[in-house]
Write an enzyme that holds these catalytic residues in place. Structure first.
Site, PDB file in Angstrom:
ATOM      1  N   GLU A  66      20.780  58.322  45.261  1.00 41.46           N
ATOM      2  CA  GLU A  66      19.363  58.701  45.358  1.00 41.46           C
ATOM      3  C   GLU A  66      18.607  57.987  44.239  1.00 41.46           C
ATOM      4  O   GLU A  66      19.131  57.835  43.122  1.00 41.46           O
ATOM      5  CB  GLU A  66      19.244  60.212  45.168  1.00 41.46           C
ATOM      6  CG  GLU A  66      17.843  60.762  45.040  1.00 41.46           C
ATOM      7  CD  GLU A  66      17.816  62.239  44.609  1.00 41.46           C
ATOM      8  OE1 GLU A  66      18.728  62.666  43.874  1.00 41.46           O
ATOM      9  OE2 GLU A  66      16.888  62.952  45.029  1.00 41.46           O
ATOM     10  N   ASN A 128      10.809  60.681  48.630  1.00 42.14           N
ATOM     11  CA  ASN A 128      12.132  60.383  48.073  1.00 42.14           C
ATOM     12  C   ASN A 128      12.950  59.859  49.255  1.00 42.14           C
ATOM     13  O   ASN A 128      13.396  60.642  50.081  1.00 42.14           O
ATOM     14  CB  ASN A 128      12.739  61.660  47.484  1.00 42.14           C
ATOM     15  CG  ASN A 128      14.017  61.401  46.721  1.00 42.14           C
ATOM     16  OD1 ASN A 128      14.672  60.375  46.926  1.00 42.14           O
ATOM     17  ND2 ASN A 128      14.378  62.331  45.837  1.00 42.14           N
ATOM     18  N   LYS A 145      13.553  62.582  52.167  1.00 45.51           N
ATOM     19  CA  LYS A 145      14.218  63.817  51.742  1.00 45.51           C
ATOM     20  C   LYS A 145      13.459  65.054  52.241  1.00 45.51           C
ATOM     21  O   LYS A 145      12.246  65.191  52.024  1.00 45.51           O
ATOM     22  CB  LYS A 145      14.324  63.835  50.221  1.00 45.51           C
ATOM     23  CG  LYS A 145      15.092  65.003  49.630  1.00 45.51           C
ATOM     24  CD  LYS A 145      15.261  64.783  48.140  1.00 45.51           C
ATOM     25  CE  LYS A 145      16.061  65.896  47.481  1.00 45.51           C
ATOM     26  NZ  LYS A 145      16.233  65.587  46.027  1.00 45.51           N
ATOM     27  N   GLU A 164      10.197  67.149  41.494  1.00 43.31           N
ATOM     28  CA  GLU A 164      10.201  66.467  42.786  1.00 43.31           C
ATOM     29  C   GLU A 164       9.091  66.987  43.700  1.00 43.31           C
ATOM     30  O   GLU A 164       8.551  66.240  44.515  1.00 43.31           O
ATOM     31  CB  GLU A 164      11.556  66.634  43.472  1.00 43.31           C
ATOM     32  CG  GLU A 164      12.672  65.871  42.786  1.00 43.31           C
ATOM     33  CD  GLU A 164      13.915  65.816  43.634  1.00 43.31           C
ATOM     34  OE1 GLU A 164      14.943  66.351  43.195  1.00 43.31           O
ATOM     35  OE2 GLU A 164      13.847  65.250  44.734  1.00 43.31           O
ATOM     36  N   CYS A 189      20.662  64.415  48.110  1.00 40.00           N
ATOM     37  CA  CYS A 189      20.816  65.352  47.019  1.00 40.00           C
ATOM     38  C   CYS A 189      20.743  66.823  47.394  1.00 40.00           C
ATOM     39  O   CYS A 189      21.696  67.367  47.940  1.00 40.00           O
ATOM     40  CB  CYS A 189      19.826  65.009  45.912  1.00 40.00           C
ATOM     41  SG  CYS A 189      20.420  65.591  44.333  1.00 40.00           S
ATOM     42  N   ASN A 214      21.212  62.817  42.425  1.00 36.34           N
ATOM     43  CA  ASN A 214      21.018  62.855  40.967  1.00 36.34           C
ATOM     44  C   ASN A 214      21.021  64.337  40.620  1.00 36.34           C
ATOM     45  O   ASN A 214      20.055  65.040  40.975  1.00 36.34           O
ATOM     46  CB  ASN A 214      19.652  62.284  40.549  1.00 36.34           C
ATOM     47  CG  ASN A 214      19.541  60.776  40.664  1.00 36.34           C
ATOM     48  OD1 ASN A 214      19.088  60.114  39.755  1.00 36.34           O
ATOM     49  ND2 ASN A 214      19.922  60.209  41.805  1.00 36.34           N
TER      50      ASN A 214
END
Ligand code: ING
Length: 329
Positions: A66, A128, A145, A164, A189, A214
């Site tokens: 990621e 993302n 994501k 995020e 993730c 991550n």
């Protein structure tokens, strides 16, 4: 009310017959830390080195983490409008000048890859993102994501932020693609912690799911989970693999990155749920496994024969609700 075909028990109950093999040598390209000032070109050189190493081991597909082009910048709160201060961490074209060498080298070697990065669209949306690139350099898959963890506003009580939800918009769903001789799905993730991720992908035929991550080892809302990060990482991906008859590759950017100790432990998992290979360092490292995508049928056509055994007519709460609703007294 979903109408479900009648029970399939009329189908003859015989031992599963092996399918013709569909071999594919896959790799996880784990990254160690990327500093805030490391130039993209330097990171791309590291990715190319991992891709070349995977190629030497026979790999045809390598999964990268990621946000693999930059440091994990959501750990910082940046005053003012994110659009003004963080643009340097986003890609506005893919491939762009800095990433084109990765695509070119991959095509030269005939190796496909999955790559996570921060996407800034021409109309100003931020995601993302993870892409799937076939061996001819074609971007065949593009995923944004879905499950964004962390918080949106500055929370100074935390040792580091996890913004995020401030710096990315939510993706609008999971998809699969016919590539590399099978059906490939992608997730990112936090997605790996939600069972719905694997099931929605497997209901679209996924045989191999590529997941970059991550993951800081310190979880501020409940530090008691810190020593369990490695266990939880394996648990959710092994369960997701087994319960959906899929291979899963989990690939980390790990190590101490800008002062934040992040989980490595990248691994390649089979549809049995067994770990087939795992990284041993918290640095740039490649692991490879020759998998047989046909083996997924041993689970998809027996225990987890969705068409035969699932009961969507009783699963209503899964899509009808967001939070839990306990029983009334
Ligand atoms: N990271 C984390 C993850 O789900 C997190 C969020 C951090 C969970 C620390 C638990 C502990 O792995 C991302 N990027 O989703």
């Amino acid at each position: 009310m979903t109408s479900v075909p009648l029970d399939h028990d009329a189908a003859a109950a015989t031992a599963h017959q092996d399918r013709p093999p569909r071999h594919l040598t896959v790799a996880a390209g784990q990254l160690g830390p990327i500093s805030a000032t490391e130039p993209r070109e330097s990171v791309v050189d590291r990715l190319i080195h991992l891709l070349e190493q995977a190629h030497r081991a026979g790999a045809e597909l390598i999964a990268f983490p990621e946000l693999a082009l930059t440091t994990f910048f959501p750990r910082w709160y940046v005053e003012g409008d994110p659009a003004l201060n963080l643009d340097s961490f986003y890609e506005t074209e893919m491939p762009g000048p800095a990433t084109r060498p990765l695509f070119d080298r991959a095509v030269e070697l005939g190796v496909g890859f999955a790559l996570g990065y921060a996407e800034l669209t021409p109309d100003g949306h931020r995601y993302n993102t993870q892409i799937l690139v076939e061996r001819d350099g074609t971007i065949v898959g593009h995923y944004r994501k879905v499950h964004l963890p962390g918080h949106r506003e500055h929370e100074p009580w935390r040792e580091f932020q996890h913004l995020e939800r401030r710096y990315f918009e939510k993706g609008d769903g999971f998809a699969t693609w016919n590539a590399f001789g099978g059906v490939i799905g992608m997730a990112t993730c936090n997605d790996r912690r939600w069972p719905e991720t694997y099931r929605v992908l497997a209901l679209q035929g996924a045989e191999l799911i590529l997941i970059g991550y991550n993951t800081p080892k310190h979880y501020a809302p409940d530090p008691s989970q810190n020593p369990l990060q490695g266990f939880h990482n394996r648990l959710v991906m092994q369960a997701g693999a087994y319960q959906n008859g899929c291979y899963v590759i989990g690939v980390a950017k790990g190590g101490v990155e800008e002062g934040v100790d992040s989980l490595a432990e990248s691994c390649i998992i089979g549809p049995s749920g067994m770990i087939l290979a795992e990284c041993r360092t918290e640095a740039d490292e490649v692991i490879t496994v020759e998998i047989d995508l046909a083996v997924t049928a041993k689970y998809k056509e027996t225990l987890f024969d969705f068409e035969r055994y699932r009961r969507p007519e009783v699963y209503g709460p899964i899509t009808a609700q967001r939070g839990a609703i306990p029983p009334k007294d």
